[in-house]
Design a protein around this motif. Structure first.
Motif, PDB file in Angstrom:
ATOM      1  N   GLN A 126       0.961  -1.046  -0.276  1.00 53.56           N
ATOM      2  CA  GLN A 126       0.154  -0.020   0.050  1.00 53.56           C
ATOM      3  C   GLN A 126       0.867   1.130  -0.149  1.00 53.56           C
ATOM      4  O   GLN A 126       0.458   2.752  -0.701  1.00 53.56           O
ATOM      5  CB  GLN A 126      -1.130   0.086   1.059  1.00 53.56           C
ATOM      6  CG  GLN A 126      -2.107  -0.826   0.809  1.00 53.56           C
ATOM      7  CD  GLN A 126      -3.305  -1.235   2.223  1.00 53.56           C
ATOM      8  OE1 GLN A 126      -3.214  -0.222   3.343  1.00 53.56           O
ATOM      9  NE2 GLN A 126      -3.459  -2.108   2.581  1.00 53.56           N
ATOM     10  N   GLU A 183       2.232   1.994  -3.386  1.00 54.89           N
ATOM     11  CA  GLU A 183       1.295   2.270  -4.436  1.00 54.89           C
ATOM     12  C   GLU A 183       1.100   4.436  -4.114  1.00 54.89           C
ATOM     13  O   GLU A 183       0.699   4.729  -4.870  1.00 54.89           O
ATOM     14  CB  GLU A 183      -0.020   1.546  -4.333  1.00 54.89           C
ATOM     15  CG  GLU A 183       0.210   0.470  -4.744  1.00 54.89           C
ATOM     16  CD  GLU A 183      -1.222  -1.048  -4.830  1.00 54.89           C
ATOM     17  OE1 GLU A 183      -2.236  -0.085  -3.678  1.00 54.89           O
ATOM     18  OE2 GLU A 183      -1.085  -2.196  -5.030  1.00 54.89           O
ATOM     19  N   LEU A 184       1.436   3.713  -2.757  1.00 55.79           N
ATOM     20  CA  LEU A 184       0.877   5.398  -2.196  1.00 55.79           C
ATOM     21  C   LEU A 184       1.576   6.754  -2.910  1.00 55.79           C
ATOM     22  O   LEU A 184       1.795   7.089  -3.823  1.00 55.79           O
ATOM     23  CB  LEU A 184       0.191   5.988  -0.982  1.00 55.79           C
ATOM     24  CG  LEU A 184      -0.301   7.146  -0.828  1.00 55.79           C
ATOM     25  CD1 LEU A 184      -0.709   7.667  -0.716  1.00 55.79           C
ATOM     26  CD2 LEU A 184      -0.068   7.144   1.027  1.00 55.79           C
ATOM     27  N   ALA A 217       3.898   5.809  -4.901  1.00 58.06           N
ATOM     28  CA  ALA A 217       3.360   6.269  -7.064  1.00 58.06           C
ATOM     29  C   ALA A 217       3.092   6.580  -7.147  1.00 58.06           C
ATOM     30  O   ALA A 217       2.997   7.141  -8.275  1.00 58.06           O
ATOM     31  CB  ALA A 217       3.081   4.722  -7.799  1.00 58.06           C
ATOM     32  N   SER A 218       1.800   6.871  -6.652  1.00 61.94           N
ATOM     33  CA  SER A 218       0.705   7.456  -6.924  1.00 61.94           C
ATOM     34  C   SER A 218       1.474   8.744  -7.024  1.00 61.94           C
ATOM     35  O   SER A 218       0.028   9.306  -7.060  1.00 61.94           O
ATOM     36  CB  SER A 218      -0.858   7.187  -6.492  1.00 61.94           C
ATOM     37  OG  SER A 218      -0.688   8.472  -5.537  1.00 61.94           O
ATOM     38  N   LEU A 219       1.877   9.121  -6.262  1.00 61.32           N
ATOM     39  CA  LEU A 219       2.530  10.900  -6.158  1.00 61.32           C
ATOM     40  C   LEU A 219       3.885  11.088  -6.571  1.00 61.32           C
ATOM     41  O   LEU A 219       4.077  12.266  -6.422  1.00 61.32           O
ATOM     42  CB  LEU A 219       2.719  11.188  -4.654  1.00 61.32           C
ATOM     43  CG  LEU A 219       1.576  10.846  -3.426  1.00 61.32           C
ATOM     44  CD1 LEU A 219       2.037  10.744  -2.312  1.00 61.32           C
ATOM     45  CD2 LEU A 219       0.331  11.996  -3.833  1.00 61.32           C
ATOM     46  N   GLY A 220       4.175   9.834  -7.084  1.00 63.01           N
ATOM     47  CA  GLY A 220       5.322   9.932  -8.336  1.00 63.01           C
ATOM     48  C   GLY A 220       6.913   9.877  -7.708  1.00 63.01           C
ATOM     49  O   GLY A 220       7.769  10.403  -8.381  1.00 63.01           O
TER      50      GLY A 220
END
Length: 121
Positions: free
Chosen positions: A42, A45-46, A48-51
């Motif tokens: 998790q 993923e978080l 990665a979602s923020l770059g």
């Protein structure tokens, strides 16, 4: 004979109980590790979602069980300060606990400076 059979049945029941406890402990440990893996996923993923990657945010991961300081590669060299007159290869850098050979010589009334290490050139 029946007394022996009863004793064996009691021992078997105790062993079954012990196995059940061990099984429960292992299952709890597995669940905890699976929870850690899920949390790491998790977080990845978080990030990665923020770059970002976790490594960018927290730096490279250290190997578990290894300390970052005090390892041989991080230690600085301290040259010897004192030398055992009876065993010239036995030296002490003056740090930490006084070696037994030096403590014995001092207890015999000798001065520590007599054993000052002189580098041979």
């Amino acid at each position: 004979m029946t007394k022996e059979l009863e004793t064996l049945k009691k021992e078997l029941a105790k062993l079954d109980e012990k196995v059940a406890k061990e099984r429960k402990a292992l299952e709890d440990q597995i669940a905890k590790e699976e929870g850690k893996l899920d949390a790491k996923k998790q977080l990845d993923e978080l990030a990665a979602s923020l770059g970002y990657t976790i490594q960018e945010l927290y730096g490279p991961a250290k190997a578990e069980g290894k300390k970052s300081s005090g390892t041989k590669s991080n230690r600085t060299y301290s040259p010897p300060m004192y030398q055992n007159p009876d065993q010239p290869k036995s030296t002490w850098n003056g740090k930490g606990k006084t070696p037994q050979w030096l403590a014995d010589l001092e207890a015999a009334g000798r001065d520590r400076e007599e054993f000052r290490y002189v580098k041979k050139t």
